[in-house]
Design a protein around this motif. Structure first.
Motif, PDB file in Angstrom:
ATOM      1  N   ASP A 586      57.718  56.051  15.672  1.00  0.00           N
ATOM      2  CA  ASP A 586      57.104  54.786  16.092  1.00  0.00           C
ATOM      3  C   ASP A 586      58.158  53.733  16.418  1.00  0.00           C
ATOM      4  O   ASP A 586      58.002  52.548  16.108  1.00  0.00           O
ATOM      5  CB  ASP A 586      56.155  54.282  15.003  1.00  0.00           C
ATOM      6  CG  ASP A 586      56.872  54.032  13.681  1.00  0.00           C
ATOM      7  OD1 ASP A 586      56.332  53.287  12.836  1.00  0.00           O
ATOM      8  OD2 ASP A 586      57.989  54.579  13.497  1.00  0.00           O
ATOM      9  N   LEU A 589      56.866  50.822  18.520  1.00  0.00           N
ATOM     10  CA  LEU A 589      56.041  49.879  17.775  1.00  0.00           C
ATOM     11  C   LEU A 589      56.906  48.971  16.906  1.00  0.00           C
ATOM     12  O   LEU A 589      56.653  47.769  16.813  1.00  0.00           O
ATOM     13  CB  LEU A 589      55.046  50.654  16.904  1.00  0.00           C
ATOM     14  CG  LEU A 589      53.934  49.840  16.245  1.00  0.00           C
ATOM     15  CD1 LEU A 589      53.083  49.143  17.303  1.00  0.00           C
ATOM     16  CD2 LEU A 589      53.061  50.739  15.358  1.00  0.00           C
ATOM     17  N   TYR A 672      54.783  50.385  26.867  1.00  0.00           N
ATOM     18  CA  TYR A 672      53.347  50.105  26.768  1.00  0.00           C
ATOM     19  C   TYR A 672      52.561  51.374  26.447  1.00  0.00           C
ATOM     20  O   TYR A 672      51.603  51.350  25.660  1.00  0.00           O
ATOM     21  CB  TYR A 672      52.864  49.489  28.083  1.00  0.00           C
ATOM     22  CG  TYR A 672      51.369  49.304  28.162  1.00  0.00           C
ATOM     23  CD1 TYR A 672      50.570  50.155  28.933  1.00  0.00           C
ATOM     24  CD2 TYR A 672      50.732  48.282  27.457  1.00  0.00           C
ATOM     25  CE1 TYR A 672      49.199  49.998  28.997  1.00  0.00           C
ATOM     26  CE2 TYR A 672      49.363  48.113  27.522  1.00  0.00           C
ATOM     27  CZ  TYR A 672      48.591  48.973  28.290  1.00  0.00           C
ATOM     28  OH  TYR A 672      47.238  48.819  28.339  1.00  0.00           O
ATOM     29  N   HIS A 674      53.320  53.695  24.545  1.00  0.00           N
ATOM     30  CA  HIS A 674      53.441  54.017  23.123  1.00  0.00           C
ATOM     31  C   HIS A 674      52.681  53.034  22.233  1.00  0.00           C
ATOM     32  O   HIS A 674      52.347  53.375  21.096  1.00  0.00           O
ATOM     33  CB  HIS A 674      54.914  54.010  22.703  1.00  0.00           C
ATOM     34  CG  HIS A 674      55.705  55.187  23.197  1.00  0.00           C
ATOM     35  ND1 HIS A 674      56.095  55.326  24.504  1.00  0.00           N
ATOM     36  CD2 HIS A 674      56.163  56.299  22.550  1.00  0.00           C
ATOM     37  CE1 HIS A 674      56.781  56.451  24.657  1.00  0.00           C
ATOM     38  NE2 HIS A 674      56.833  57.066  23.484  1.00  0.00           N
ATOM     39  N   VAL A 675      52.429  51.820  22.698  1.00  0.00           N
ATOM     40  CA  VAL A 675      51.913  50.781  21.801  1.00  0.00           C
ATOM     41  C   VAL A 675      50.590  50.182  22.272  1.00  0.00           C
ATOM     42  O   VAL A 675      50.105  49.222  21.656  1.00  0.00           O
ATOM     43  CB  VAL A 675      52.959  49.641  21.657  1.00  0.00           C
ATOM     44  CG1 VAL A 675      54.274  50.176  21.133  1.00  0.00           C
ATOM     45  CG2 VAL A 675      53.173  48.910  22.989  1.00  0.00           C
ATOM     46  N   LYS A 676      49.993  50.696  23.320  1.00  0.00           N
ATOM     47  CA  LYS A 676      48.824  50.041  23.907  1.00  0.00           C
ATOM     48  C   LYS A 676      47.639  49.974  22.957  1.00  0.00           C
ATOM     49  O   LYS A 676      46.768  49.115  23.123  1.00  0.00           O
ATOM     50  CB  LYS A 676      48.428  50.741  25.203  1.00  0.00           C
ATOM     51  CG  LYS A 676      48.088  52.222  25.052  1.00  0.00           C
ATOM     52  CD  LYS A 676      47.806  52.845  26.411  1.00  0.00           C
ATOM     53  CE  LYS A 676      47.509  54.324  26.298  1.00  0.00           C
ATOM     54  NZ  LYS A 676      47.271  54.938  27.632  1.00  0.00           N
ATOM     55  N   GLU A 677      47.586  50.876  21.953  1.00  0.00           N
ATOM     56  CA  GLU A 677      46.478  50.833  21.005  1.00  0.00           C
ATOM     57  C   GLU A 677      46.709  49.794  19.911  1.00  0.00           C
ATOM     58  O   GLU A 677      45.753  49.237  19.365  1.00  0.00           O
ATOM     59  CB  GLU A 677      46.276  52.213  20.368  1.00  0.00           C
ATOM     60  CG  GLU A 677      45.971  53.335  21.335  1.00  0.00           C
ATOM     61  CD  GLU A 677      44.696  53.083  22.119  1.00  0.00           C
ATOM     62  OE1 GLU A 677      44.613  53.524  23.281  1.00  0.00           O
ATOM     63  OE2 GLU A 677      43.780  52.428  21.572  1.00  0.00           O
ATOM     64  N   GLU A 678      47.957  49.519  19.599  1.00  0.00           N
ATOM     65  CA  GLU A 678      48.269  48.603  18.490  1.00  0.00           C
ATOM     66  C   GLU A 678      48.635  47.201  18.967  1.00  0.00           C
ATOM     67  O   GLU A 678      48.561  46.246  18.195  1.00  0.00           O
ATOM     68  CB  GLU A 678      49.444  49.148  17.660  1.00  0.00           C
ATOM     69  CG  GLU A 678      49.140  50.408  16.880  1.00  0.00           C
ATOM     70  CD  GLU A 678      49.376  51.659  17.711  1.00  0.00           C
ATOM     71  OE1 GLU A 678      49.177  52.765  17.192  1.00  0.00           O
ATOM     72  OE2 GLU A 678      49.755  51.518  18.898  1.00  0.00           O
ATOM     73  N   ASP A 704      49.889  41.320  18.200  1.00  0.00           N
ATOM     74  CA  ASP A 704      49.522  42.517  17.454  1.00  0.00           C
ATOM     75  C   ASP A 704      47.995  42.542  17.340  1.00  0.00           C
ATOM     76  O   ASP A 704      47.374  41.554  16.928  1.00  0.00           O
ATOM     77  CB  ASP A 704      50.191  42.459  16.082  1.00  0.00           C
ATOM     78  CG  ASP A 704      49.923  43.684  15.244  1.00  0.00           C
ATOM     79  OD1 ASP A 704      48.943  44.388  15.507  1.00  0.00           O
ATOM     80  OD2 ASP A 704      50.697  43.923  14.297  1.00  0.00           O
ATOM     81  N   VAL A 705      47.371  43.667  17.674  1.00  0.00           N
ATOM     82  CA  VAL A 705      45.917  43.766  17.644  1.00  0.00           C
ATOM     83  C   VAL A 705      45.372  43.395  16.267  1.00  0.00           C
ATOM     84  O   VAL A 705      44.458  42.569  16.150  1.00  0.00           O
ATOM     85  CB  VAL A 705      45.464  45.195  18.046  1.00  0.00           C
ATOM     86  CG1 VAL A 705      43.972  45.366  17.779  1.00  0.00           C
ATOM     87  CG2 VAL A 705      45.777  45.442  19.509  1.00  0.00           C
ATOM     88  N   ARG A 706      45.916  43.995  15.223  1.00  0.00           N
ATOM     89  CA  ARG A 706      45.417  43.718  13.874  1.00  0.00           C
ATOM     90  C   ARG A 706      45.647  42.263  13.488  1.00  0.00           C
ATOM     91  O   ARG A 706      44.781  41.621  12.886  1.00  0.00           O
ATOM     92  CB  ARG A 706      46.107  44.632  12.864  1.00  0.00           C
ATOM     93  CG  ARG A 706      45.750  46.104  13.018  1.00  0.00           C
ATOM     94  CD  ARG A 706      46.412  46.923  11.936  1.00  0.00           C
ATOM     95  NE  ARG A 706      46.079  48.345  12.069  1.00  0.00           N
ATOM     96  CZ  ARG A 706      46.542  49.290  11.258  1.00  0.00           C
ATOM     97  NH1 ARG A 706      47.364  48.960  10.274  1.00  0.00           N
ATOM     98  NH2 ARG A 706      46.195  50.550  11.443  1.00  0.00           N
ATOM     99  N   GLU A 709      43.159  40.143  15.462  1.00  0.00           N
ATOM    100  CA  GLU A 709      41.810  40.329  14.936  1.00  0.00           C
ATOM    101  C   GLU A 709      41.646  39.614  13.598  1.00  0.00           C
ATOM    102  O   GLU A 709      40.590  39.018  13.320  1.00  0.00           O
ATOM    103  CB  GLU A 709      41.517  41.824  14.774  1.00  0.00           C
ATOM    104  CG  GLU A 709      41.286  42.537  16.099  1.00  0.00           C
ATOM    105  CD  GLU A 709      41.037  44.027  15.920  1.00  0.00           C
ATOM    106  OE1 GLU A 709      40.566  44.657  16.877  1.00  0.00           O
ATOM    107  OE2 GLU A 709      41.329  44.546  14.817  1.00  0.00           O
TER     108      GLU A 709
END
Length: 815
Positions: A586, A589, A672, A674-678, A704-706, A709
C-alpha cells in the motif's frame, strides 16, 4: 551527574579541534591568511586564462619605442601626435596611465621666453642691437609653436574624450615631500575637483560622518593647461597585499587637504579604469550619469555605473578577476589584451580601424620604466594592463566577489567538516574513513574551484582544509592509541533517510543495501515551497534558516510516520519514496496520507507563523506510482540510497503542474488506480508534461474517504443536537429529528462529481454547457481555482474552437 559526559571520545576530540579552528578563523592568523592568498593565486593559475571580450587596446611605451625615440619622458609634442592619431582613428575614449605633473622641459622654449623677458624688462637689449617693431610678435609666435604643453592641450581638447591619470601619495611616499610641496599640491586640488564623485548615498544619512574610504592628503595632478583640456581624471594607485601581489583595486579614494586659510579640502574620487569605463558607456550627449556609491551600516554596499553593479568589500575594494598573463609574447602580440607599440603609431604601420570605438589605455610597459606589478599570473605584469583587467571584469560582470554570506559559509563548512570527520573516523575502518575523507576533501576543493572559476566567488579553502588535516591527524592518532572499536555503519547512513523503526528492520537484512539498484514498483513524492526565492529575499539569513529548518523538520517527520524514505532535500524541496527498502503493497496509499497530512500540518504552522509575523508558506505536492530503479546509486564508499527513472521524473513534473491549476496535491492516473477506493480525487486534466510524448490523466487529491465521511457524520450529529436543543428534546440522538445541514459546508464528494460532469462536457467540446456548470460551481466554491482555470479555457475554445480531431490533451511547455 553522568561521568561519561566528561569522558574523552574521538567525536568530542574532533569537536574541540573544530572549535579551536573556528577561533583561529575568527581571530585571523597572518601566516594562514598569506597561505590563503597564495591558494587564491593558485586557483587563478589552475583556471587558466579566459578570453577578454572588452573592446580595449593597450598602447605600450615599450622597449622598442624607448630605443627608437629615446628615454622616457618624451616631449609633449610626441604625445600630442599620438592623441591626434586617436582622434583620427575615432577611439571612443583614451586613458593615460601617466601624470603630466610638470611642464615640458624644452630648451628652445626657455630661450625664447628669456628673449621676450629681456625685451619686456629692457635688460641686455643693447647686446642684441636694435630690433624691428614686429620682432617681439615673431618671438611670441615662435614661443607658441615651441610650447609643447599647449600643443598637447589643444590635441586633448580637440579629442574631447581623454581621461588623464593622477597619483595619490601614500604615507610612505608623502614623507619625502616638504610641507610647502604638500601645500602647493592642495592648491592644485581644483584641477581635478570636477571628477570627484557626486553620488554617494548614505543609508542612514548620519553615516556621512564616518571614515569609510582610505584618505590621502597629497596628490600629483596634471598641470593646469592639460587639466583644463581633459575630459576627466582618475587615480591609478594600486595597492598590493602584504605579500606584494596585486589582487584588489580601490574603487573610491578620499582626498583630504587644508588650504592656507584653514578651509578643508575633501573629495571622493574614482579610479582611472572606472572613469574610462564611464566615458565608454556614456551615451552621446549624456552629461548627468554619476558613478553611484551606496553605503549602509556595514560599509560599501554597492557601486554602479550605467547599470553595471560592481561588487566590493565594505571598504570599496574590488577584487580583480585577472583574465590571464600580462604583456606580449615574442611576436609583440598581447597575451590577453590587444597591444600596440607606440612606435607603430608614430611610424604609421598600424591600421586606424583597430582603434575605432575602442577604449585606449596608454601606459609604460618597458621594463626599465619600472611600472611593473606582481599579480597571480606573473611577477612581471605591466601596471597599465591592470586597468584593462578591472574594466573587463566589470563589463563581463565577472568581478571576483566575496559575498556577504561567505564568512558565515566558511564557518559553516569548518563546522560541518569537523563534525563529519569527527563522526566518520570513530565509526569506520581506517582505510574506509581515510578514503571518505579524501573524497570529501576532493569534493570541497572541486566545489571551491567551481565557485571560483564559474561563479567568480572567493571562498576560503585554507581553514576548511586545515580542519580536515588537523582533525583527521588527531583523531587517527587518538584512535590508534586507544584502539577504539569500529562502529556500526548502516545505522549512521540510513538514519537520515528513514525512521528508526525502519532502520532496525533494515539491520535485520543488510542485503537490502547491496550495491547497484533493483527495479520495483514504488510511489514517489515531491513537494516544493511556492515562491520561495521571493520569500527568502525578505528574510534575514538566520530567520530564513530557522523557518526552513522548522518546515523541513515537520514534513520529514510526516514522511517517516507513514513509512516513507527521505531521498533528499533540494533547497526548499523534499523528495521521498514509499515501498523501499522495506516492501509494502500500500505504498501509494501511504504516500497519499503523507501528502494530506503535510497540508494539514502546514495550515497549523501557517497560523503559528502568522502570530510570529513570518511569511506564509504554501506548497505543491506531486505523486506518481510505477516501476523505478531503487538502491545505492553511488559507490561502496559513499552511500546514496535513491530512486531513478522516468516515473520519478513524472512525479517531479506533477508537483510543478500545481501552479497551472492553483492546487496543492496532484497525483497521476497510476497512483489514482491504487487509491481510488480510499481517496477522494477529481480528474483535473489530460496533459502531456514536458519531456514526455504520451499524455497522462492527472487528478487532484482532495481528501481521505473515511476522514471526509467522518467529518460529514460529525456535522450531521452537530446539526441534530442543535435541532434537539431548539425543540427542547432531551434525547437529541432521536432519529426522528430532521437532519440539519449547514448550507456552507460543501463536501469534496459534491465538488468532485460536479466538476467532473463539467469536465466531461468540456472534453466532448460542449463548451457552453461546461461553462454553465462551472459558473454554478464557482458560486458555490468561490475559492476553487481549477474551476476558474477551465472557465477561461472553455471560453477561449468557445471563441476559437479547437480542430475537429482535438483529443483534449493539454501540452505543458514548462516544468
Amino acid at each position: 551527574m553522568n561521568k561519561n559526559i566528561f569522558k574523552l571520545t574521538g567525536t568530542k576530540l574532533g569537536i574541540l579541534i573544530t572549535i579551536f579552528i573556528l577561533f583561529l578563523n575568527g581571530s585571523g592568523v597572518d601566516f594562514l591568511d598569506q597561505i590563503e592568498l597564495k591558494a587564491l593565486d593558485e586557483r587563478f593559475i589552475k583556471r587558466g586564462p579566459v578570453k577578454a571580450y572588452s573592446p580595449i587596446v593597450i598602447v605600450g611605451i615599450d622597449d622598442n619605442s624607448i630605443k627608437k625615440y629615446g628615454r622616457w619622458p618624451w616631449p609633449r609634442w610626441r604625445i600630442a601626435e599620438m592623441v591626434d592619431f586617436f582622434t583620427e582613428a575615432d577611439a571612443k575614449v583614451v586613458g593615460f596611465d601617466i601624470t603630466f605633473s610638470e611642464e615640458d622641459k624644452n630648451s628652445e622654449l626657455e630661450f625664447i621666453k628669456g628673449l621676450i623677458k629681456d625685451i619686456d624688462t629692457g635688460e641686455n637689449v643693447k647686446e642684441w642691437g636694435e630690433f624691428g617693431a614686429g620682432f617681439k610678435e615673431d618671438l611670441k609666435s615662435m614661443r607658441d609653436n615651441a610650447d609643447n604643453d599647449k600643443r598637447l592641450a589643444e590635441a586633448i581638447k580637440k579629442n574631447g574624450r581623454v581621461i588623464l591619470g593622477f597619483f595619490f601619495h601614500t604615507q610612505e611616499s608623502k614623507q619625502n615631500l616638504s610641507f610647502e610641496v604638500q601645500l602647493d599640491m592642495t592648491k592644485k586640488y581644483p584641477l581635478i575637483s570636477r571628477s570627484k564623485l557626486g553620488a554617494i548615498i548614505y543609508d542612514p544619512p548620519e553615516l556621512v560622518d564616518y571614515q569609510i574610504f582610505d584618505a590621502y592628503t597629497a596628490a600629483d595632478v596634471n598641470i593646469k593647461q592639460l587639466s583644463d583640456a581633459a575630459n576627466g581624471f582618475g587615480y591609478f594607485n594600486i595597492f598590493p597585499d602584504i605579500d606584494g601581489t596585486v589582487r584588489w583595486a580601490p574603487m573610491v579614494l578620499e582626498y583630504q587637504g587644508i588650504y592656507e586659510d584653514g578651509d578643508p579640502v575633501i573629495g571622493n574620487f574614482p579610479p582611472l579604469a572606472l572613469q574610462i569605463l564611464r566615458e565608454y558607456l556614456r551615451p552621446e550627449g549624456d552629461e548627468n550619469e554619476e558613478i553611484s556609491v551606496f553605503i549602509d551600516k556595514y560599509g560599501v554596499n554597492e557601486i554602479s555605473v550605467y547599470g553595471y553593479m560592481i561588487p566590493t568589500n565594505e571598504y570599496g575594494l574590488m577584487m580583480i578577476n585577472f583574465r590571464g598573463p600580462g604583456g606580449t609574447d615574442e611576436t609583440g602580440k598581447g597575451k590577453t589584451f590587444e597591444y600596440i607599440s607606440a612606435v607603430d603609431i608614430f611610424e604609421g604601420s598600424v591600421d586606424k580601424k583597430k582603434f575605432k570605438n575602442k577604449m585606449v589605455i596608454v601606459g609604460a610597459t618597458a621594463i626599465g620604466i619600472y611600472d611593473m606589478r606582481v599579480t597571480p599570473f606573473s611577477e612581471v605584469f605591466p601596471g597599465v594592463e591592470i586597468h584593462a583587467n578591472i574594466i573587463d571584469s566589470i563589463l563581463s560582470e565577472s568581478v571576483m566577489d566575496i559575498p556577504p554570506w561567505a564568512n558565515d559559509f566558511d564557518k559553516l563548512i569548518i563546522v560541518l567538516l569537523g563534525l563529519v570527520i569527527s563522526l566518520i573516523i570513530p565509526r569506520y575502518k581506517a582505510s574506509r574513513s581515510a578514503f571518505i575523507i579524501l573524497m570529501i576533501s576532493a569534493a570541497y576543493v572541486m566545489f571551491n574551484f567551481y565557485m571560483f572559476s564559474v561563479g567568480n566567488v572567493w571562498l576560503n579553502i585554507t581553514y576548511p582544509m586545515l580542519t580536515i588535516a588537523v582533525t583527521s591527524l588527531c583523531l587517527y592518532t587518538y584512535r590508534f592509541a586507544t584502539e577504539e572499536r569500529e562502529k556500526k555503519v548502516i545505522r549512521g547512513v540510513f538514519s537520515q533517510y528513514v525512521s528508526e523503526s525502519v532502520v532496525n528492520e533494515v539491520l535485520k537484512d543488510p542485503d537490502k543495501l547491496q550495491l547497484g539498484g533493483v527495479k520495483k514498483e514504488l510511489t514517489v513524492l515531491f513537494s516544493d515551497i511556492r515562491s520561495f526565492t521571493t520569500i527568502s529575499e525578505g528574510l534575514q539569513p538566520t530567520e530564513l534558516v530557522h523557518l526552513l529548518n522548522e518546515y523541513l523538520s515537520a514534513m520529514t517527520e510526516l514522511v517517516f510516520q507513514h513509512g516513507g524514505t527521505l531521498d533528499k532535500y533540494m533547497g526548499d524541496a523534499v523528495m521521498a519514496f514509499y515501498g523501499a527498502p522495506l516492501d509494502f503493497s500500500d505504498h501509494a496509499l501511504k504516500a497519499c496520507h503523507t501528502a494530506l497530512n503535510m497540508m494539514r500540518k502546514l495550515k497549523k504552522m501557517q497560523a503559528l507563523w502568522a502570530r510570529q509575523k513570518m511569511p506564509k508558506l504554501d506548497i505543491g505536492i506531486g505523486l506518481n506510482t510505477g516501476p523505478m530503479s531503487v538502491g545505492n546509486m553511488g559507490s561502496k564508499f559513499f552511500i546514496d540510497y535513491t530512486v531513478m527513472g522516468d516515473n520519478v521524473n513524472l512525479g517531479s513534473r506533477l508537483e510543478g503542474i500545481n501552479k497551472q491549476y492553483g492546487t496543492n496535491i496532484i497525483i497521476s492516473e497510476y497512483t489514482y488506480a491504487h487509491v481510488k477506493e480510499e481517496m477522494i480525487c477529481r480528474q483535473l486534466d489530460l496533459v502531456q508534461v514536458k519531456g514526455k510524448n504520451l499524455p497522462v490523466k492527472i487528478y487532484e487529491l482532495l481528501g481521505d474517504v473515511r476522514f471526509e465521511e467522518a467529518k460529514a457524520e460529525n456535522r450531521r450529529l452537530k446539526a441534530s443536537r442543535a435541532a434537539a436543543k431548539k425543540h427542547k428534546f432531551r434525547r437529541f440522538e432521536d432519529q426522528t429529528l430532521p437532519e440539519r445541514r449547514d448550507p456552507k459546508a460543501k463536501s469534496f464528494f459534491e465538488l468532485r462529481d460536479r466538476f467532473e460532469t463539467a469536465l466531461n462536457k468540456f472534453f466532448a467540446m460542449k463548451f457552453e454547457e461546461s461553462i454553465k456548470i462551472l459558473n454554478e460551481l464557482a458560486k458555490d466554491y468561490p475559492k476553487d481555482k481549477p474551476t476558474r482555470v477551465f472557465i477561461k479555457r472553455a471560453e477561449a475554445y468557445l471563441a476559437e474552437p479547437p480542430p475537429a480531431d482535438w483529443d483534449g490533451v493539454y501540452v505543458m511547455t514548462t516544468k
